[in-house]
Enzyme design. Structure first.
Site, PDB file in Angstrom:
ATOM      1  N   GLU A 130     -10.840   5.529  -6.400  1.00 24.31           N
ATOM      2  CA  GLU A 130     -10.611   6.262  -4.791  1.00 24.31           C
ATOM      3  C   GLU A 130      -9.647   5.097  -3.907  1.00 24.31           C
ATOM      4  O   GLU A 130      -8.580   5.481  -3.402  1.00 24.31           O
ATOM      5  CB  GLU A 130     -11.815   6.310  -4.193  1.00 24.31           C
ATOM      6  CG  GLU A 130     -11.534   7.005  -2.639  1.00 24.31           C
ATOM      7  CD  GLU A 130     -12.801   7.322  -1.906  1.00 24.31           C
ATOM      8  OE1 GLU A 130     -13.904   7.847  -2.492  1.00 24.31           O
ATOM      9  OE2 GLU A 130     -12.474   7.646  -0.843  1.00 24.31           O
TER      10      GLU A 130
ATOM     11  N   ARG B 213     -21.973   7.049   5.436  1.00 32.15           N
ATOM     12  CA  ARG B 213     -22.752   8.039   4.649  1.00 32.15           C
ATOM     13  C   ARG B 213     -24.187   7.614   4.395  1.00 32.15           C
ATOM     14  O   ARG B 213     -25.001   8.564   4.377  1.00 32.15           O
ATOM     15  CB  ARG B 213     -21.730   8.457   3.473  1.00 32.15           C
ATOM     16  CG  ARG B 213     -22.355   9.506   2.676  1.00 32.15           C
ATOM     17  CD  ARG B 213     -21.472  10.054   1.385  1.00 32.15           C
ATOM     18  NE  ARG B 213     -20.260  10.939   1.795  1.00 32.15           N
ATOM     19  CZ  ARG B 213     -20.553  12.294   2.193  1.00 32.15           C
ATOM     20  NH1 ARG B 213     -21.642  12.774   1.915  1.00 32.15           N
ATOM     21  NH2 ARG B 213     -19.300  12.763   2.501  1.00 32.15           N
TER      22      ARG B 213
ATOM     23  N   GLU C  54     -21.268  14.822  -6.791  1.00 29.61           N
ATOM     24  CA  GLU C  54     -22.154  13.737  -6.246  1.00 29.61           C
ATOM     25  C   GLU C  54     -23.682  14.371  -6.315  1.00 29.61           C
ATOM     26  O   GLU C  54     -24.563  13.414  -6.708  1.00 29.61           O
ATOM     27  CB  GLU C  54     -21.643  13.146  -5.060  1.00 29.61           C
ATOM     28  CG  GLU C  54     -20.183  12.561  -4.967  1.00 29.61           C
ATOM     29  CD  GLU C  54     -19.711  12.088  -3.787  1.00 29.61           C
ATOM     30  OE1 GLU C  54     -19.237  12.919  -2.809  1.00 29.61           O
ATOM     31  OE2 GLU C  54     -19.723  10.885  -3.490  1.00 29.61           O
TER      32      GLU C  54
HETATM   33  N1  LUZ Z   1     -14.794   8.750   0.371  1.00 27.01           N
HETATM   34  C1  LUZ Z   1     -14.507   9.036   1.626  1.00 27.01           C
HETATM   35  C2  LUZ Z   1     -16.011   9.550   0.073  1.00 27.01           C
HETATM   36  O1  LUZ Z   1     -13.272   8.537   1.942  1.00 27.01           O
HETATM   37  N2  LUZ Z   1     -15.295   9.618   2.574  1.00 27.01           N
HETATM   38  C3  LUZ Z   1     -16.500  10.067   2.095  1.00 27.01           C
HETATM   39  O2  LUZ Z   1     -17.193  10.727   3.196  1.00 27.01           O
HETATM   40  C4  LUZ Z   1     -16.864  10.142   0.788  1.00 27.01           C
HETATM   41  N3  LUZ Z   1     -17.912  10.652   0.536  1.00 27.01           N
HETATM   42  C5  LUZ Z   1     -18.193  10.530  -0.846  1.00 27.01           C
HETATM   43  C6  LUZ Z   1     -17.465  10.106  -1.784  1.00 27.01           C
HETATM   44  N4  LUZ Z   1     -16.234   9.531  -1.357  1.00 27.01           N
HETATM   45 MO1  MOS Z   2     -15.851   9.276  -4.622  1.00 24.54          MO
HETATM   46  S1  MOS Z   2     -17.655   8.038  -4.608  1.00 24.54           S
HETATM   47  O1  MOS Z   2     -14.760   8.810  -5.166  1.00 24.54           O
HETATM   48  O2  MOS Z   2     -16.412  10.657  -4.368  1.00 24.54           O
END
Ligand code: LUZ
Ligand code: MOS
Length: 750
Positions: free
Chosen positions: A226, A304, A706
């Site tokens: 990510e 989160r 998830e």
């Molecule tokens: N990535 C993000 C995530 O930038 N914001 C989120 O709330 C999130 N939640 C789950 C996985 N990736």
């Molecule tokens: Mo994510 S933890 O890249 O949904």
């Protein structure tokens, strides 16, 4: 319908970054990183390294034409370290060579002098030193001060959860090509093409429109790509920009494990207060988040975690605090669940400890406190279209939940060398990026004159099947055979300003944008059909590859319809956009409606422990999971099974061990264990709740990526339950992963 990707993957026809070797002048990038976890760079001697045959040049931060900065949320991270290094594995130099071997030889010949600085790996120590990314955040509801006085039982404790290596099959990698007018084209194994584009723009000091990022598919990501695919793409782009040749960087497995961030370890304090009947009145927790050397996505992950502090339970008085602590470990990052698993482990630990003190079964407390429709969560949002109780009840009626615990008691009475245990794990997970801005997506759909269709979106395929789902959306709106639809690469030139494919929301957001684009085109085509069939647009439907006049029954084949639209000079392309409505969050009050909806479900996990060896097996798992109207049940089943097993791995055998120097001592595939075939050789029964359409996502579906991960937490407590049967007097410990070594130590405790 099966995922069309599977066949290509099995035949080896799918193309990943490392498969691309198209040009003879391809240059290989090898990265030289810090050999220590914290220090000041005093001197670097490159003479011997530069004389290695095949080495073209070695770049450092001074070669960066733009800004040496890659921090996405907080600007604290250099692409190539300048003066200080903050973790072992932090990139310092980029070696560009004619072969990987030459680059690796040069790495060995670099002489670096680093003056050591104190190394901190413990987040609580970092907190004492004041090494925080941002001030702590607290979410609260009710009055925790007063509520303690009304409790019959108050229990306090500590819960530790370890990190987790992503272990995607395809390691991080990128190729960058110079293109004319000083631009670059980048192929990257990233979940976030726009993040790569934006960061490269900053590194090279050129505008975003000079940079094209293209992504075919990833061999897994799980959050690890990510944010942390970006540096490798930026280094490849830097090399290509300077040499005017294509540059490829693909990390080896060992480099990947040692240089990149993982799931955040959390160290947490909890305090829980209950009535004698098991009703939870009050809960407090403090999370010390081990962020590693740079902020990366840590602050979003902590948010989160705070949003999932009470998991699936209604608790009227709550106060949870999260603290993001800098340490000298790799920058920890997104990983499936994004902080929620860490927070859920803490509340589940608190419930186990309270249950032991009260001599009642944990599942009695769990069930009694399950959220109900309309209950308010600590951040102000109310549950809607929500029925966690139903998933629990199905475990009882269909999967013999209560009988299972009875049978385990009987088994344990009869067996002295093997003990069994079980646990129930309810999960409630909020869907939407917690940063509301990110909940947007675009799609671009073309229909070609032969009737074939091309779909581009911002979604990245990483094995989760998002392309198959988007294809199904297009096929369903047009009512044509899926074989005539192609999902294109994810390309910043075709779909701009993409959010990362993350937060389980890839299909939700990009599927909605695709649906809108296809509906736009369908409306234009219906108008054409009405003209051709001498009818009215209201009478025309698209069905089974035809436009049909409902009144007369006359029809037109899809291909003829498209040809006719072209001849009438009707636009056969549509761009569309989707932004999740009605979500917001007020960070001053820490209240709002951050999620579009919740996904929920419950798992029953059963384990068997060998009390001489401390080894264990997960012998059975039953999962009831809410899918709403699934777009593709085969894919969703894969996500639920895979998520559960990955969660089990995090809780049991996957152990990241760092020594006091900040060295990862489980930094390769022989010392870091992920669940293997034998480990996962258990019965997993899965029942989907599919009776209700979800009004908040595409075609009535729900996000699935998830939430199932957290069923794996049940594995920890099932094993612990078995251990307690063997050693009932020992004090409970909440310290994951619960490796066989730790299990054995628990059995030996007096
Ligand atoms: N990535 C993000 C995530 O930038 N914001 C989120 O709330 C999130 N939640 C789950 C996985 N990736
Ligand atoms: Mo994510 S933890 O890249 O949904």
């Amino acid at each position: 319908m099966k995922n069309f990707d599977s066949v290509k993957h099995v035949k080896g026809e799918s193309v990943f970054v490392d498969d691309i070797r198209s040009r003879e002048d391809l240059v290989y990038g090898v990265v030289f990183t810090s050999p220590v976890a914290h220090g000041k760079i005093r001197n670097i001697d490159l003479e011997k390294a530069l004389s290695v045959k095949g080495v073209i040049t070695i770049l450092d931060h001074r070669n960066i034409p733009g800004e040496n900065q890659i921090g996405a949320i907080i600007r604290d991270e250099e692409l190539l370290a300048e003066e200080t290094v903050r973790f072992k594995g932090e990139p310092i130099l980029l070696i560009l060579a004619e072969s990987i071997e030459a680059g690796e030889e040069a790495v060995k010949k670099i002489n670096i002098e680093i003056e050591p600085l104190p190394v901190i790996i413990d987040p609580r120590k970092a907190f004492e030193n004041g090494n925080l990314i941002i001030p702590s955040r607290t979410f609260s509801i009710g009055d925790t001060g007063k509520a303690w006085e009304e409790c019959d039982v108050v229990v306090e404790g500590v819960a530790e959860s370890g990190g987790q290596e992503h272990f995607y099959m395809e390691t991080q990698g990128s190729i960058a090509f110079p293109v004319e007018s000083k631009g670059v084209k980048i192929l990257s194994s990233t979940q976030s093409p726009t993040a790569v584009q934006r960061t490269v723009s900053n590194i090279l000091g050129i505008s975003m429109n000079m940079i094209e990022v293209d992504v075919r598919q990833l061999g897994g990501a799980f959050g690890g790509k990510e944010d942390q695919a970006t540096p490798w793409a930026a280094m490849a782009a830097l090399g290509a920009f300077i040499l005017k040749k294509p540059v490829k960087i693909v990390l080896t497995r060992e480099e990947d494990i040692n240089f990149t961030g993982k799931r955040h370890p959390f160290s947490s304090d909890f305090k829980i207060g209950l009535k004698n009947n098991g009703k939870i009145l009050v809960y407090e927790a403090t999370y010390y988040q081990n962020c590693g050397a740079f902020a990366d996505l840590s602050t979003a992950i902590l948010e989160r975690a705070l949003l999932h502090s009470t998991n699936s339970y209604f608790i009227p008085n709550v106060k949870v605090t999260g603290i993001s602590c800098y340490t000298n470990l790799p920058p920890f990052t997104a990983f499936r669940g994004f902080g929620a698993p860490q927070a859920m482990f803490v509340i589940e630990s608190a419930i186990r400890k309270a249950a032991k003190v009260m001599s009642i079964e944990p599942r009695v407390i769990q069930k009694l406190n399950l959220l109900k429709e309309g209950d308010q969560l600590p951040y102000g949002m109310k549950t809607e279209n929500y029925n966690i109780k139903k998933s629990w009840d199905l475990l009882e009626s269909k999967f013999r939940l209560n009988e299972t615990f009875q049978e385990i008691d009987d088994f344990n009475k009869k067996n002295s060398l093997k003990k069994r245990g079980a646990a129930v794990m309810p999960v409630t997970f909020g869907i939407s990026f917690t940063n509301s801005i990110l909940n947007q997506a675009g799609a671009l759909v073309h229909i070609y004159t032969d009737g074939s269709v091309s779909v581009s979106t911002g979604a990245v395929e990483m094995g989760q099947g998002v392309n198959m789902k988007i294809l199904s959306v297009a096929a369903s709106v047009f009512s044509i055979h899926p074989g005539s639809i192609k999902i294109e690469t994810t390309n910043t030139g075709r779909v701009a300003n993409t959010s990362p494919t993350a937060a389980s929301s890839g299909a939700d957001l990009n599927g909605k944008a695709t649906e809108t684009a296809c509906i736009n085109l369908a409306e234009r085509l219906k108008k054409v059909a009405a003209g051709e069939l001498n009818s009215e647009i209201e009478n025309i439907i698209l069905k089974d590859g035809k436009a049909i006049d409902k009144k007369t029954g006359f029809s037109l084949e899809w291909n003829d319809l498209v040809a006719s639209a072209y001849n009438r000079r009707v636009n056969l392309s549509s761009q569309a956009f989707y932004a999740t409505p009605d979500i917001y969050f007020d960070k001053k009050r820490e209240k709002g409606k951050p999620f579009s909806y919740h996904v929920y479900g419950s798992a029953l996990v059963e384990a068997e422990v060998d009390i001489l060896k401390g080894t264990y097996e997960i012998v059975r798992a039953e999962i009831v999971h809410d899918l709403a109207k699934s777009i593709n049940e085969v894919i969703d089943r894969g996500q639920v099974e895979g998520g559960f097993i990955q969660g089990l791995g995090w809780m049991t055998v996957e152990e990241l061990l760092f020594n006091d120097m900040g060295f990862l001592i489980t930094g390769n595939s022989s010392s870091y264990k992920v669940p293997d075939l034998k480990f996962t050789d258990c019965e997993v029964g899965i029942e989907f709740l599919t009776d209700k359409e979800n009004p908040y996502a595409v075609m009535g579906s729900k996000a699935v990526g998830e939430p199932p991960f957290m069923y794996g937490i049940g594995g920890y407590f099932a094993i612990l339950d078995g251990l307690v049967s063997a050693n009932p007097e020992a004090e409970l410990e909440f310290n994951s992963p619960l490796t066989p070594e730790k299990a054995l130590l628990f059995l030996l405790k007096s």
